[in-house]
Design an enzyme around this catalytic site. Structure first.
Site, mmCIF file in Angstrom:
data_model
loop_
_atom_site.group_PDB
_atom_site.id
_atom_site.type_symbol
_atom_site.label_atom_id
_atom_site.label_comp_id
_atom_site.label_asym_id
_atom_site.label_seq_id
_atom_site.Cartn_x
_atom_site.Cartn_y
_atom_site.Cartn_z
ATOM 1 C CD GLU A 39 46.079 51.276 62.382
ATOM 2 O OE1 GLU A 39 44.921 51.214 62.845
ATOM 3 O OE2 GLU A 39 46.886 50.344 62.443
ATOM 4 C CG ASP A 40 49.301 55.826 61.565
ATOM 5 O OD1 ASP A 40 49.236 54.622 61.877
ATOM 6 O OD2 ASP A 40 49.436 56.231 60.402
#
Ligand code: MN
Length: 727
Positions: free
Chosen positions: A77-78
């Site tokens: 996600e990051d």
């Protein structure tokens, strides 16, 4: 930081001697590099978060894959890392877990109602498929809650509300009591900061006093028990803040009046001593009526056993007492919230919205968690535990963020009807996650569905093949039937009106007479009579015949009065086709005629057209003539599978013009059990012959068989189904 890693590694090694610790270290290295340069709101390096999550996972004694997934859970996600990359580096399993956690994190949650929250929780479980995904997600949430103070207030509130409604109950369901309690108290702190601070202060103020009180009562109970020959261990425990606060709210009493904020547990060696202990408690202190529960004689479905009671304690306050054996205590305490249902039902009056069948599923899940505690090797348990708890349902979002539960295999039309029947009736398309999809699209967990409506859109028969919900099916059927009926009424009116006019009558003037005619023709009323005429079940001639006081002006003329010959044909055709296995708008025995242009056979897709006076003509759906007809006169027709009726088709056989071949061909029909009603043979100049046969067949399958058999005959070039009229 590597100190933290060492802690995790030694903890995992402690409960899982066979753990692949090198893999844990590699996951740690990967996460450190991936999150390099990122910081948390607190200013700490970002990687401290996945490390903390992994530590909580280690506290739950989960397997190495879960620990690694915890370390890597925010990478996709990051950071620039991809699921494929994780799969290559750490294997499919870990990549799957990370992917699962990432997906859960993307679900838009914005709920208000308990039922919605329940559906959302089920959606999480359904989407997770692997219980470890949920567990990692819970640990992630716990760490986020612990560091929530660094976020802006509106975010704090949103995350706390979500935690209270979704994650704390999930932790509870999974039997992880300490996680549930911590999540609730942390959420409480951010949701009602004033109340939280006040209650925490009050509890702190009386802390010494309370500890002294707990100790005092423990000793008192122990003494009474031992005086009466019951060996036992007594522990007192204050309830957690949120549970005290809930009780204050529920009973509308201030904190200093909540006296059963402390519960006592008496653990003894055998069942007989449990009942003796109960007797001692009830004879020493006054029992509070209605509070005694015997879960030893009547265990809960999940095997929880204990005696529960409440008494007026030594200082005149209510205290709760639970009495059980060591074994029973193990079941209840082993991290399995064996009594979650009881507590929840008690705490909020059972508004949990849990269906009994779901309850069973959760009970199964708890047992799973229970057995996990007994296994020495955690991988043994978690390795391939896939959950399919709610596999029979699919959970989707409305554009407003509500969650709808539908049967698996549901399509957008089902969803539309679940929203509102008018949305279903006018559903012309759907967007799923922003993309236009066909109406046959099968909904998937987590989809956000937006229905496109059009006031001119109407349900059609094909929808019945797509929909999964009874609600949609019923509504569609009703509307289709209504539509057919409307058409029949219009047509019936039209036909009766015309017939009456021929006898110098009108609908208005014949009103009473039509009443009589309706009764005579076994119709409930005139409306019904009109419908029957529209469907072709009753002819206008029958109506006229049954009409009292009418001046007969001879028989109603045939629809196409083109001479005796034609009308004879019509009668023959009509009689022959009357029971030919067609249902019109679901009705049998409607006057039906097959269009000569395309001669439909059972198996062909078909459409019906209401004709004046000749019932319904059936065309093949792809027939050009049918397509030209007035769409307002279209009716839904279908083959009646039970019918054994024969249907005439025209088959054109092109072959070489050779003596004996025709006999051969004709024998071939006989072999297939097919009768020829007409044959037309013509020789062409180039030495070939064109033969057209009218044959009676049952259905499309039989026709295909005949065609195949004919094609195999030596000298036959081609076999084609042709329009009967063309010959
Ligand atoms: Mn996270």
């Amino acid at each position: 930081m590597s100190h933290q890693l060492d802690q995790i590694v030694s903890e995992v090694a402690g409960y899982d001697p066979n753990a692949d610790l090198a893999l844990v270290r590699r996951a740690y290295e990967f996460a450190s590099q991936a999150h390099e340069g990122q910081t948390r709101k607190s200013g700490d390096p970002y990687v401290t978060h996945p490390i903390s999550v992994a530590r909580i996972i280690a506290e739950l004694k989960l397997d190495v894959s879960s620990i690694c997934a915890g370390l890597l859970h925010d990478c996709v996600e990051d950071t620039s890392a991809t699921v494929e990359q994780l799969s290559e580096t750490f294997g499919k399993e870990i990549a799957y877990l990370v992917d699962g956690v990432t997906k859960l994190g993307k679900l838009p949650y914005s709920t208000r109602e308990e039922q919605q929250a329940e559906n959302f929780r089920k959606m999480l479980l359904a989407m997770a498929r692997d219980i470890r995904v949920i567990l990692v997600k819970l640990c992630d949430r716990l760490d986020n809650m612990r560091s929530l103070n660094h976020l802006p207030p509106e975010k704090q509130e949103r995350i706390a509300a979500e935690t209270m409604q979704i994650y704390a109950p999930l932790a509870n369901r999974l039997g992880i009591q300490w996680v549930k309690i911590e999540l609730e108290d942390l959420s409480f702190k951010y949701l009602y900061p004033g109340e939280y601070d006040q209650l925490a202060a009050e509890i702190a103020k009386t802390r010494a006093e309370r500890l002294e009180y707990i100790h005092h009562v423990e000793k008192l109970i122990e003494k009474e028990m031992s005086d009466n020959g019951v060996p036992c261990e007594v522990t007192g425990r204050a309830k957690h803040l949120w549970s005290i606060y809930s009780k204050m709210k529920r009973t509308q009493r201030p904190f200093d009046e909540i006296h059963d904020a402390i519960g006592f547990r008496v653990v003894t060696d055998n069942q007989m001593h449990c009942y003796q202990a109960l007797g001692v408690a009830h004879s020493t202190w006054t029992p509070i009526p209605g509070r005694f529960k015997d879960y030893i004689a009547l265990p809960k479905p999940n095997l929880y056993q204990s005696l529960h009671t409440a008494v007026i304690g030594p200082r005149g306050e209510r205290i709760e007492v639970q009495i059980r054996t060591n074994d029973m205590n193990l079941v209840a305490e082993s991290g399995v919230a064996a009594h979650w249902k009881y507590k929840e039902a008690g705490a909020d009056g059972g508004r949990e919205g849990v269906r009994p069948e779901d309850d069973k599923k959760f009970a199964w899940l708890r047992q799973l968690m229970e057995s996990h505690k007994e296994l020495r090797d955690p991988t043994e348990f978690l390795e391939s535990v896939k959950i399919d708890l709610f596999g029979d349902e699919v959970y989707v979002f409305t554009p407003g963020g509500d969650v709808k539960a539908l049967p698996k295999g549901s399509v957008p039309i089902d969803f539309a009807y679940a929203v509102h029947s008018s949305v279903g009736d006018h559903c012309s398309g759907a967007r799923v996650n922003g993309m236009i999809v066909p109406l046959r699209y099968q909904l998937r967990n987590g989809d956000t569905i937006e229905i496109i409506t059009n006031p001119n859109q109407k349900p059609n028969k094909d929808w019945l093949k797509l929909v999964k919900t009874a609600r949609a099916r019923t509504k569609i059927r009703w509307l289709l039937r209504q539509e057919q009926r409307d058409k029949a009424v219009a047509l019936g009116n039209d036909l009766v009106e015309k017939a009456l006019r021929k006898h110098d009558m009108s609908m208005a003037r014949a009103e009473k007479g039509l009443d009589v005619a309706a009764k005579a023709l076994k119709c409930q009323n005139v409306d019904e009579l009109i419908v029957q005429v529209g469907y072709g079940k009753i002819t206008t001639q029958q109506v006229i015949d049954a009409l009292p006081g009418i001046v007969k002006k001879g028989d109603e003329p045939a629809a196409k009065p083109e001479g005796v010959f034609k009308s004879l044909i019509r009668k023959v055709t009509t009689r022959r086709t009357q029971s030919q296995g067609i249902k019109v708008a679901g009705e049998e025995d409607v006057l039906v005629r097959f269009a000569k242009c395309c001669s439909p056979l059972p198996g062909d897709p078909i459409t019906g057209f209401i004709t004046r006076g000749r019932g319904v003509t059936v065309h093949r759906r792809d027939c050009d003539k049918g397509l030209d007809l007035d769409p307002d006169r279209r009716v839904e027709v279908e083959w009646d599978g039970a019918s054994k009726a024969q249907h005439e088709v025209a088959i054109q056989v092109l072959c070489t013009n050779k003596p004996g071949l025709l006999a051969h061909i004709s024998q071939c029909f006989t072999d297939q059990g097919v009768n020829i009603s007409q044959a037309h043979c013509r020789a062409t100049d180039d030495g070939r012959a064109v033969n057209t046969f009218h044959a009676l067949v049952r259905d499309l399958d039989q026709l295909k068989q005949v065609n195949r058999a004919l094609s195999r005959i030596k000298g036959v070039y081609s076999v084609d189904r042709v329009a009967a009229e063309a010959t």
